[in-house]
Design a protein around this motif. Structure first.
Motif, PDB file in Angstrom:
ATOM      1  N   GLY A  96     -10.901   5.809 -20.180  1.00 51.72           N
ATOM      2  CA  GLY A  96     -11.858   4.786 -19.746  1.00 51.72           C
ATOM      3  C   GLY A  96     -12.759   5.384 -18.695  1.00 51.72           C
ATOM      4  N   GLU A  97     -13.839   4.671 -18.414  1.00 51.18           N
ATOM      5  CA  GLU A  97     -14.785   5.178 -17.420  1.00 51.18           C
ATOM      6  C   GLU A  97     -14.197   5.087 -16.022  1.00 51.18           C
ATOM      7  N   SER A  98     -14.882   5.708 -15.082  1.00 46.97           N
ATOM      8  CA  SER A  98     -14.472   5.628 -13.690  1.00 46.97           C
ATOM      9  C   SER A  98     -14.401   4.162 -13.259  1.00 46.97           C
ATOM     10  N   GLY A  99     -13.322   3.803 -12.571  1.00 47.09           N
ATOM     11  CA  GLY A  99     -13.172   2.432 -12.079  1.00 47.09           C
ATOM     12  C   GLY A  99     -12.559   1.471 -13.078  1.00 47.09           C
ATOM     13  N   SER A 100     -12.158   1.967 -14.264  1.00 47.27           N
ATOM     14  CA  SER A 100     -11.614   1.052 -15.281  1.00 47.27           C
ATOM     15  C   SER A 100     -10.163   0.656 -15.005  1.00 47.27           C
ATOM     16  N   GLY A 101      -9.523   1.311 -14.053  1.00 52.74           N
ATOM     17  CA  GLY A 101      -8.165   0.915 -13.672  1.00 52.74           C
ATOM     18  C   GLY A 101      -7.070   1.848 -14.142  1.00 52.74           C
ATOM     19  N   LYS A 102      -7.436   3.022 -14.632  1.00 53.97           N
ATOM     20  CA  LYS A 102      -6.451   3.970 -15.179  1.00 53.97           C
ATOM     21  C   LYS A 102      -5.477   4.471 -14.104  1.00 53.97           C
ATOM     22  N   SER A 103      -6.035   5.003 -13.024  1.00 55.29           N
ATOM     23  CA  SER A 103      -5.171   5.582 -11.985  1.00 55.29           C
ATOM     24  C   SER A 103      -4.322   4.513 -11.316  1.00 55.29           C
ATOM     25  N   THR A 104      -4.895   3.319 -11.163  1.00 59.50           N
ATOM     26  CA  THR A 104      -4.130   2.232 -10.549  1.00 59.50           C
ATOM     27  C   THR A 104      -2.911   1.906 -11.415  1.00 59.50           C
ATOM     28  N   ALA A 105      -3.108   1.869 -12.738  1.00 61.41           N
ATOM     29  CA  ALA A 105      -1.976   1.598 -13.639  1.00 61.41           C
ATOM     30  C   ALA A 105      -0.923   2.696 -13.499  1.00 61.41           C
TER      31      ALA A 105
ATOM     32  N   GLN B 204      -3.328  -6.516  -8.762  1.00 66.89           N
ATOM     33  CA  GLN B 204      -4.442  -7.202  -8.110  1.00 66.89           C
ATOM     34  C   GLN B 204      -4.585  -6.709  -6.676  1.00 66.89           C
ATOM     35  N   TYR B 205      -5.833  -6.693  -6.214  1.00 67.16           N
ATOM     36  CA  TYR B 205      -6.112  -6.489  -4.797  1.00 67.16           C
ATOM     37  C   TYR B 205      -6.882  -7.710  -4.328  1.00 67.16           C
ATOM     38  N   GLY B 206      -6.359  -8.394  -3.330  1.00 65.92           N
ATOM     39  CA  GLY B 206      -7.043  -9.574  -2.770  1.00 65.92           C
ATOM     40  C   GLY B 206      -7.410 -10.595  -3.836  1.00 65.92           C
ATOM     41  N   GLY B 207      -6.531 -10.803  -4.805  1.00 70.39           N
ATOM     42  CA  GLY B 207      -6.759 -11.809  -5.847  1.00 70.39           C
ATOM     43  C   GLY B 207      -7.620 -11.316  -7.002  1.00 70.39           C
ATOM     44  N   ARG B 208      -8.136 -10.079  -6.922  1.00 75.75           N
ATOM     45  CA  ARG B 208      -8.957  -9.536  -8.022  1.00 75.75           C
ATOM     46  C   ARG B 208      -8.120  -8.581  -8.855  1.00 75.75           C
ATOM     47  N   ARG B 209      -8.045  -8.883 -10.172  1.00 75.30           N
ATOM     48  CA  ARG B 209      -7.259  -8.011 -11.039  1.00 75.30           C
ATOM     49  C   ARG B 209      -8.049  -6.736 -11.319  1.00 75.30           C
ATOM     50  N   VAL B 210      -7.480  -5.576 -10.940  1.00 75.46           N
ATOM     51  CA  VAL B 210      -8.198  -4.313 -11.137  1.00 75.46           C
ATOM     52  C   VAL B 210      -7.609  -3.486 -12.276  1.00 75.46           C
ATOM     53  N   SER B 211      -6.390  -3.858 -12.720  1.00 80.13           N
ATOM     54  CA  SER B 211      -5.788  -3.095 -13.817  1.00 80.13           C
ATOM     55  C   SER B 211      -4.696  -3.913 -14.487  1.00 80.13           C
TER      56      SER B 211
ATOM     57  N   ASP C 176      -2.431  12.722 -13.767  1.00 78.32           N
ATOM     58  CA  ASP C 176      -3.724  12.077 -13.515  1.00 78.32           C
ATOM     59  C   ASP C 176      -4.828  13.131 -13.601  1.00 78.32           C
ATOM     60  N   GLU C 177      -5.579  13.099 -14.681  1.00 72.28           N
ATOM     61  CA  GLU C 177      -6.661  14.076 -14.895  1.00 72.28           C
ATOM     62  C   GLU C 177      -6.155  15.510 -14.657  1.00 72.28           C
ATOM     63  N   PRO C 178      -5.110  15.934 -15.378  1.00 72.14           N
ATOM     64  CA  PRO C 178      -4.466  17.211 -15.032  1.00 72.14           C
ATOM     65  C   PRO C 178      -5.307  18.452 -15.267  1.00 72.14           C
TER      66      PRO C 178
HETATM   67  N1  LIG Z   1      -6.598   0.122  -2.441  1.00 73.54           N
HETATM   68  C1  LIG Z   1      -7.503  -0.561  -3.136  1.00 73.54           C
HETATM   69  N2  LIG Z   1      -8.036  -1.704  -2.649  1.00 73.54           N
HETATM   70  C2  LIG Z   1      -8.938  -2.392  -3.363  1.00 73.54           C
HETATM   71  N3  LIG Z   1      -9.403  -2.035  -4.588  1.00 73.54           N
HETATM   72  C3  LIG Z   1      -8.907  -0.926  -5.111  1.00 73.54           C
HETATM   73  C4  LIG Z   1      -7.936  -0.111  -4.444  1.00 73.54           C
HETATM   74  N4  LIG Z   1      -7.636   0.933  -5.245  1.00 73.54           N
HETATM   75  C5  LIG Z   1      -8.388   0.818  -6.359  1.00 73.54           C
HETATM   76  N5  LIG Z   1      -9.155  -0.295  -6.284  1.00 73.54           N
HETATM   77  C6  LIG Z   1     -10.109  -0.755  -7.289  1.00 73.54           C
HETATM   78  O1  LIG Z   1      -9.468  -0.759  -8.552  1.00 73.54           O
HETATM   79  C7  LIG Z   1     -10.417  -0.458  -9.578  1.00 73.54           C
HETATM   80  C8  LIG Z   1      -9.830   0.575 -10.498  1.00 73.54           C
HETATM   81  O2  LIG Z   1      -9.739   1.820  -9.816  1.00 73.54           O
HETATM   82  P1  LIG Z   1      -9.002   3.092 -10.453  1.00 73.54           P
HETATM   83  O3  LIG Z   1      -9.025   4.188  -9.449  1.00 73.54           O
HETATM   84  O4  LIG Z   1      -7.693   2.683 -10.997  1.00 73.54           O
HETATM   85  O5  LIG Z   1      -9.958   3.429 -11.664  1.00 73.54           O
HETATM   86  P2  LIG Z   1      -9.969   4.724 -12.571  1.00 73.54           P
HETATM   87  O6  LIG Z   1     -10.214   4.244 -13.941  1.00 73.54           O
HETATM   88  O7  LIG Z   1      -8.731   5.527 -12.371  1.00 73.54           O
HETATM   89  O8  LIG Z   1     -11.215   5.500 -12.020  1.00 73.54           O
HETATM   90  P3  LIG Z   1     -11.408   7.071 -11.705  1.00 73.54           P
HETATM   91  O9  LIG Z   1     -11.471   7.742 -13.054  1.00 73.54           O
HETATM   92  O10 LIG Z   1     -12.703   7.124 -10.971  1.00 73.54           O
HETATM   93  O11 LIG Z   1     -10.238   7.508 -10.871  1.00 73.54           O
HETATM   94  C9  LIG Z   1     -11.700  -0.042  -8.882  1.00 73.54           C
HETATM   95  O12 LIG Z   1     -12.601  -1.124  -8.942  1.00 73.54           O
HETATM   96  C10 LIG Z   1     -11.263   0.226  -7.474  1.00 73.54           C
HETATM   97  O13 LIG Z   1     -12.286  -0.063  -6.568  1.00 73.54           O
END
Ligand SMILES: Nc1ncnc2c1ncn2[C@@H]1O[C@H](COP(=O)(O)OP(=O)(O)OP(=O)(O)O)[C@@H](O)[C@H]1O
Length: 265
Positions: A40-49, A16-23, A175-177
């Motif tokens: 998953g599409e851009s922003g789906s949370g892959k890289s964060t995981a 979570q970032y600031g209480g919002r679950r992103v992955s 990550d996207e090698p």
């Molecule tokens: N440091 C951060 N602070 C706040 N939100 C973040 C932070 N890092 C990532 N996020 C949010 O987490 C969500 C997932 O991002 P992430 O980069 O994991 O997606 P992704 O699937 O890997 O996308 P991409 O393919 O574009 O890299 C996005 O909504 C992003 O804005």
């Protein structure tokens, strides 16, 4: 740990970032010799995981909960010392842009020797390990005299993988090698990933948005959308007969899958 234990076991991971679950990843395991892809599409949370799994969010504002076990060592909440000992020798990261991830001021040979020294590998052993890793990735050792900007993107990505192999990493997260590489070189790197999984029993966790690529190398696939897993299973089943409409939409967006449908390179 016995030989059959997974190299990576993730349970109830939530970021979570600031209480919002992103992955989130409720359940994921990667065994020796296995390639698992997160799509998953851009922003789906892959890289964060992926970054959470590698312990790279430890010093950030991310709130990480759940469990990530790498060869039996817990990553979530681990000390910097524990994470340092895991990195390189147990797990390694291969990034999208290989040249950007390699120190531009050092010849590749110095870079690889320095990495080994940092991991406590002596000079005598280093030479053998480097030669073995360069053979594994099919790179000529002459390349070690060059700087990162003096080699091609494909060679730099092979070298980044050689670094991980050389340090003995059993889990390689990528990550996207291949997305920064042109099509023929992409195929070479995909073939290399698959071969290292099969021959060296390396466990791979690969983040990708390119489903054609995933269909070529992954044994299992995890489909993410808006930070949640929507579908998971063997690649052939998920990409060949998706049950979730989001997976179907992702597949529809692929211009052409390789002839014959899903299958390994
Ligand atoms: N440091 C951060 N602070 C706040 N939100 C973040 C932070 N890092 C990532 N996020 C949010 O987490 C969500 C997932 O991002 P992430 O980069 O994991 O997606 P992704 O699937 O890997 O996308 P991409 O393919 O574009 O890299 C996005 O909504 C992003 O804005």
């Amino acid at each position: 740990m016995n030989a059959a234990s997974p190299v990576l076991q993730v349970t109830g991971l939530s970021i979570q970032y600031g209480g919002r679950r992103v992955s989130s990843l409720p359940d994921l395991s990667v065994a020796r010799g296995e390639v698992v892809a997160i799509v998953g599409e851009s922003g789906s949370g892959k890289s964060t995981a992926l970054t959470a799994i590698l312990g790279l969010l430890a010093e950030t504002s991310a709130d990480v909960s759940g469990s990530v076990s790498v060869l039996g060592t817990e990553v979530v909440g681990a000390s910097e010392r524990t994470l340092r000992s895991l990195r390189g020798s147990e797990m390694a990261l291969v990034m999208q842009s290989p040249q950007a991830s390699l120190n531009p001021t050092m010849r590749l040979g110095r870079l690889i020797h320095r990495a080994l020294r940092r991991h406590g590998v002596g000079k005598a052993e280093a030479a053998g390990r480097i030669s073995d890793a360069m053979t594994a990735v099919r790179l000529d050792e002459q390349i070690l005299d060059r700087y990162a900007h003096e080699v091609s993107g494909g060679q730099a990505q092979r070298f980044a993988i050689a670094l991980a192999v050389c340090l003995g990493a059993q889990l390689i997260a990528a990550d996207e090698p291949t997305s920064a590489l042109d099509a023929t070189v992409q195929l070479e790197v995909l073939t290399l990933i698959r071969r290292l999984a099969e021959e060296r029993r390396t466990a791979w966790l690969v983040v990708a948005h390119d489903l054609a690529m995933v269909s070529m190398i992954a044994d299992h696939v995890i489909v993410m959308r808006d930070g949640e897993v929507v579908e998971t299973g063997p690649t052939r089943a998920v990409l060949g007969d998706p049950t979730h409409e989001y997976t179907r939409a992702l597949l529809d967006a692929v211009p052409t899958l390789p002839a014959g449908g899903v299958g390994h390179v």
